[in-house]
Write an enzyme that holds these catalytic residues in place. Sequence first.
Site, PDB file in Angstrom:
ATOM      1  N   GLN A  77       0.827  -1.209   0.000  1.00 45.26           N
ATOM      2  CA  GLN A  77       0.000   0.000   0.000  1.00 45.26           C
ATOM      3  C   GLN A  77       0.860   1.258   0.000  1.00 45.26           C
ATOM      4  O   GLN A  77       0.519   2.262  -0.626  1.00 45.26           O
ATOM      5  CB  GLN A  77      -0.975  -0.002   1.165  1.00 45.26           C
ATOM      6  N   HIS A  91       1.742   2.958  -3.363  1.00 40.79           N
ATOM      7  CA  HIS A  91       0.766   3.731  -4.140  1.00 40.79           C
ATOM      8  C   HIS A  91       1.107   5.220  -4.156  1.00 40.79           C
ATOM      9  O   HIS A  91       0.858   5.909  -5.138  1.00 40.79           O
ATOM     10  CB  HIS A  91      -0.629   3.613  -3.512  1.00 40.79           C
ATOM     11  N   GLU A 101      -8.698   1.552   5.989  1.00 43.15           N
ATOM     12  CA  GLU A 101      -9.280   1.127   4.715  1.00 43.15           C
ATOM     13  C   GLU A 101      -9.177  -0.398   4.587  1.00 43.15           C
ATOM     14  O   GLU A 101     -10.166  -1.081   4.366  1.00 43.15           O
ATOM     15  CB  GLU A 101      -8.523   1.800   3.561  1.00 43.15           C
ATOM     16  N   HIS A 102      -7.953  -0.923   4.739  1.00 44.73           N
ATOM     17  CA  HIS A 102      -7.740  -2.376   4.683  1.00 44.73           C
ATOM     18  C   HIS A 102      -7.215  -2.851   6.021  1.00 44.73           C
ATOM     19  O   HIS A 102      -6.266  -2.274   6.557  1.00 44.73           O
ATOM     20  CB  HIS A 102      -6.659  -2.735   3.650  1.00 44.73           C
ATOM     21  N   ASP A 140      -7.128  -6.239  -4.061  1.00 44.17           N
ATOM     22  CA  ASP A 140      -6.968  -5.102  -4.982  1.00 44.17           C
ATOM     23  C   ASP A 140      -7.347  -5.475  -6.410  1.00 44.17           C
ATOM     24  O   ASP A 140      -7.746  -4.605  -7.190  1.00 44.17           O
ATOM     25  CB  ASP A 140      -5.514  -4.616  -4.974  1.00 44.17           C
ATOM     26  N   HIS A 157     -52.003  21.287   6.445  1.00 45.70           N
ATOM     27  CA  HIS A 157     -51.736  19.847   6.528  1.00 45.70           C
ATOM     28  C   HIS A 157     -52.952  19.143   7.144  1.00 45.70           C
ATOM     29  O   HIS A 157     -53.436  18.130   6.636  1.00 45.70           O
ATOM     30  CB  HIS A 157     -50.517  19.551   7.422  1.00 45.70           C
TER      31      HIS A 157
HETATM   32  N1  LIG Z   1      -9.038   4.305  -1.316  1.00 45.13           N
HETATM   33  C1  LIG Z   1      -9.134   3.618  -2.422  1.00 45.13           C
HETATM   34  O1  LIG Z   1     -10.125   2.901  -2.627  1.00 45.13           O
HETATM   35  C2  LIG Z   1      -8.030   3.672  -3.466  1.00 45.13           C
HETATM   36  C3  LIG Z   1      -8.004   2.769  -4.557  1.00 45.13           C
HETATM   37  C4  LIG Z   1      -7.000   2.906  -5.525  1.00 45.13           C
HETATM   38  C5  LIG Z   1      -6.068   3.924  -5.406  1.00 45.13           C
HETATM   39  N2  LIG Z   1      -6.129   4.773  -4.337  1.00 45.13           N
HETATM   40  C6  LIG Z   1      -5.257   5.911  -4.189  1.00 45.13           C
HETATM   41  O2  LIG Z   1      -5.427   6.697  -5.358  1.00 45.13           O
HETATM   42  C7  LIG Z   1      -4.300   7.537  -5.491  1.00 45.13           C
HETATM   43  C8  LIG Z   1      -3.823   7.577  -6.916  1.00 45.13           C
HETATM   44  O3  LIG Z   1      -2.991   8.701  -6.984  1.00 45.13           O
HETATM   45  P1  LIG Z   1      -2.239   9.126  -8.278  1.00 45.13           P
HETATM   46  O4  LIG Z   1      -1.498  10.366  -7.951  1.00 45.13           O
HETATM   47  O5  LIG Z   1      -1.478   7.966  -8.806  1.00 45.13           O
HETATM   48  O6  LIG Z   1      -3.381   9.413  -9.352  1.00 45.13           O
HETATM   49  P2  LIG Z   1      -4.630  10.415  -9.321  1.00 45.13           P
HETATM   50  O7  LIG Z   1      -5.278  10.235 -10.638  1.00 45.13           O
HETATM   51  O8  LIG Z   1      -5.447  10.216  -8.114  1.00 45.13           O
HETATM   52  O9  LIG Z   1      -3.993  11.865  -9.236  1.00 45.13           O
HETATM   53  C9  LIG Z   1      -3.332  12.425 -10.319  1.00 45.13           C
HETATM   54  C10 LIG Z   1      -3.837  13.840 -10.515  1.00 45.13           C
HETATM   55  O10 LIG Z   1      -3.548  14.600  -9.353  1.00 45.13           O
HETATM   56  C11 LIG Z   1      -3.426  15.945  -9.702  1.00 45.13           C
HETATM   57  N3  LIG Z   1      -2.267  16.518  -9.029  1.00 45.13           N
HETATM   58  C12 LIG Z   1      -1.087  15.938  -8.730  1.00 45.13           C
HETATM   59  N4  LIG Z   1      -0.276  16.825  -8.153  1.00 45.13           N
HETATM   60  C13 LIG Z   1      -0.947  18.006  -8.088  1.00 45.13           C
HETATM   61  C14 LIG Z   1      -0.635  19.309  -7.597  1.00 45.13           C
HETATM   62  N5  LIG Z   1       0.543  19.574  -7.046  1.00 45.13           N
HETATM   63  N6  LIG Z   1      -1.585  20.268  -7.688  1.00 45.13           N
HETATM   64  C15 LIG Z   1      -2.804  19.998  -8.236  1.00 45.13           C
HETATM   65  N7  LIG Z   1      -3.139  18.787  -8.710  1.00 45.13           N
HETATM   66  C16 LIG Z   1      -2.220  17.810  -8.644  1.00 45.13           C
HETATM   67  C17 LIG Z   1      -3.245  16.016 -11.187  1.00 45.13           C
HETATM   68  O11 LIG Z   1      -4.352  16.634 -11.738  1.00 45.13           O
HETATM   69  C18 LIG Z   1      -3.182  14.577 -11.649  1.00 45.13           C
HETATM   70  O12 LIG Z   1      -3.946  14.387 -12.816  1.00 45.13           O
HETATM   71  C19 LIG Z   1      -3.253   7.021  -4.524  1.00 45.13           C
HETATM   72  O13 LIG Z   1      -3.258   7.863  -3.391  1.00 45.13           O
HETATM   73  C20 LIG Z   1      -3.779   5.640  -4.159  1.00 45.13           C
HETATM   74  O14 LIG Z   1      -3.338   5.250  -2.894  1.00 45.13           O
HETATM   75  C21 LIG Z   1      -7.103   4.676  -3.393  1.00 45.13           C
HETATM   76  N1  LIG Z   2      -4.971  -0.701  -2.905  1.00 43.30           N
HETATM   77  C1  LIG Z   2      -5.800   0.135  -3.729  1.00 43.30           C
HETATM   78  C2  LIG Z   2      -6.956   0.615  -2.862  1.00 43.30           C
HETATM   79  O1  LIG Z   2      -6.507   1.373  -1.803  1.00 43.30           O
HETATM   80  C3  LIG Z   2      -6.342  -0.530  -4.955  1.00 43.30           C
HETATM   81  C4  LIG Z   2      -5.325  -0.996  -5.942  1.00 43.30           C
HETATM   82  C5  LIG Z   2      -5.445  -1.020  -7.288  1.00 43.30           C
HETATM   83  N2  LIG Z   2      -4.295  -1.552  -7.773  1.00 43.30           N
HETATM   84  C6  LIG Z   2      -3.528  -1.828  -6.804  1.00 43.30           C
HETATM   85  N3  LIG Z   2      -4.150  -1.504  -5.656  1.00 43.30           N
HETATM   86 ZN   LIG Z   3      -3.207  -1.493  -3.774  1.00 43.21          ZN
END
Ligand SMILES: NC(=O)c1ccc[n+]([C@@H]2O[C@H](COP(=O)([O-])OP(=O)(O)OC[C@H]3O[C@@H](n4cnc5c(N)ncnc54)[C@H](O)[C@@H]3O)[C@@H](O)[C@H]2O)c1
Ligand SMILES: N[C@H](CO)Cc1c[nH]c[nH+]1
Ligand SMILES: [Zn+2]
Length: 433
Positions: free
Chosen positions: A261, A264, A329-330, A363, A422
């Site tokens: 995690q 990510h 979350e997990h 995941d 009413h």
């Molecule tokens: N909770 C859940 O169910 C779950 C599931 C999968 C992934 N996630 C999380 O999703 C997230 C994915 O993040 P990611 O960054 O790879 O993709 P993302 O698509 O969430 O974010 C990317 C976007 O963030 C914006 N951004 C980045 N830096 C910025 C800044 N300085 N100012 C303004 N905007 C900015 C940009 O617009 C960019 O397109 C991770 O935190 C991951 O842990 C959560």
């Molecule tokens: N762990 C993420 C949810 O927090 C989901 C994900 C997608 N691919 C890998 N991991």
């Molecule tokens: Zn994951």
Amino acid sequence: MQVRQLSTQDADFSSRLDALLAWESVSDPQVQARVEDILTQVRTRGDEALIAFTQQFDRSQARQMSELEISQARLQQALQGLPDAQRQALETAAERIYRYHQRQRQESWSYQEEDGTLLGQQVTPMDRVGIYVPGGKAAYPSSVLMNAIPAKVAGVAEIIMVVPAPGGELNELVLAAAALAGVDRVFTVGGAQAVAALAYGTETVPKVDKIVGPGNIYVATAKRAVFGVVGIDMIAGPSEILVYCDGQTDPDWIAMDLFSQAEHDEQAQSILISPDAAFLQKVQESVAKLLPTMERQTIIDTSLRDRAAFILVRNETEGCELINRIAPEHLELSVADPQALLPQIRHAGAIFMGRYTAEALGDYCAGPNHVLPTSGTARFSSPLGVYDFQKRSSLIMFSAAGASEMGKVASVLARGEQLTAHARSAEYRILPD
Ligand SMILES: NC(=O)c1ccc[n+]([C@@H]2O[C@H](COP(=O)([O-])OP(=O)(O)OC[C@H]3O[C@@H](n4cnc5c(N)ncnc54)[C@H](O)[C@@H]3O)[C@@H](O)[C@H]2O)c1
Ligand SMILES: N[C@H](CO)Cc1c[nH]c[nH+]1
Ligand SMILES: [Zn+2]
């Protein structure tokens, strides 16, 4: 790399834990201000602002929206072009997710009272939803399936997907997953600007009824801010894992589960709780040994340094109380008899039971949804599901006798509230004796 060590017996334990978990520790005033500005710009300037932010944050060369929409033909081309192993894995995951979610579908129901009055609930799908698929630091075909399949099962008429494509690079698996899941339109925009486009609508991106899906802190903050203009599923921000271990699992397995995690996002959170101090030390050694072997070492290192903790508890009961307080979350219950612990667990997005159940399986392909509540919101939110795409309308149809009987009750209560229209509306339907 030394992970922060806490013990419930430390005098300052509570305050240190609170600081570590605080929403404000990731969504700080700068993030809030930037998101507010992006939302306002897209709301007032539409496509023009959306394109400008996509150039700024995702290094896009696009000058018009047509360059940021992916055609159905291109989605199908990605699906047809996938190597066999990827296509099979995608189809296996999709099938398992579909099978699991089919059980969540809620049906309309009604019942009739003795005097013929009918009461019930009509369940209907949403017309148009927006699904956010993250794409900044990794590509998430699995999130396409996790978002779109429950919407399809619910019967949503139109699914609009947004996904950032940093540097304009398209991910074939993401496009293929969109084709497989039957997504209607795909825009390669991300972050707060994509959330704004879905919430307010632009000249090109249609306004949706609800936005679902995970994302980084900009996405999570934006979704929180547009709630009310549109529906949202939950706060599904940077990933979190909490492992509770009795000390008997291979420490390398646990270290890798924590990394899974942490990789990510720098803002992801990994917590290990155990009543066994020597085991915590062993996992620390595994972390030190394995970290240099990781491709995403830099992200993992920052995430563990800033947001991780190893927590020593007195016993299992105290461990479970702490789990409920954190509401992760997990949750991995890496113990001999996880089912025995289950009755004590009230707050967690998903519970992974036993030493073999790596969170990573959830995941991708276990079947349950991986879009899950973060930042302690598992206290009141649930995993993304078919129910997120269904609405309920109450059904009420009084018979003449029923309207007469309940008219008397309503009249008394309405007059008690001094709402005479009413009262009189109800009284008109009271049958003469
Ligand atoms: N909770 C859940 O169910 C779950 C599931 C999968 C992934 N996630 C999380 O999703 C997230 C994915 O993040 P990611 O960054 O790879 O993709 P993302 O698509 O969430 O974010 C990317 C976007 O963030 C914006 N951004 C980045 N830096 C910025 C800044 N300085 N100012 C303004 N905007 C900015 C940009 O617009 C960019 O397109 C991770 O935190 C991951 O842990 C959560
Ligand atoms: N762990 C993420 C949810 O927090 C989901 C994900 C997608 N691919 C890998 N991991
Ligand atoms: Zn994951």
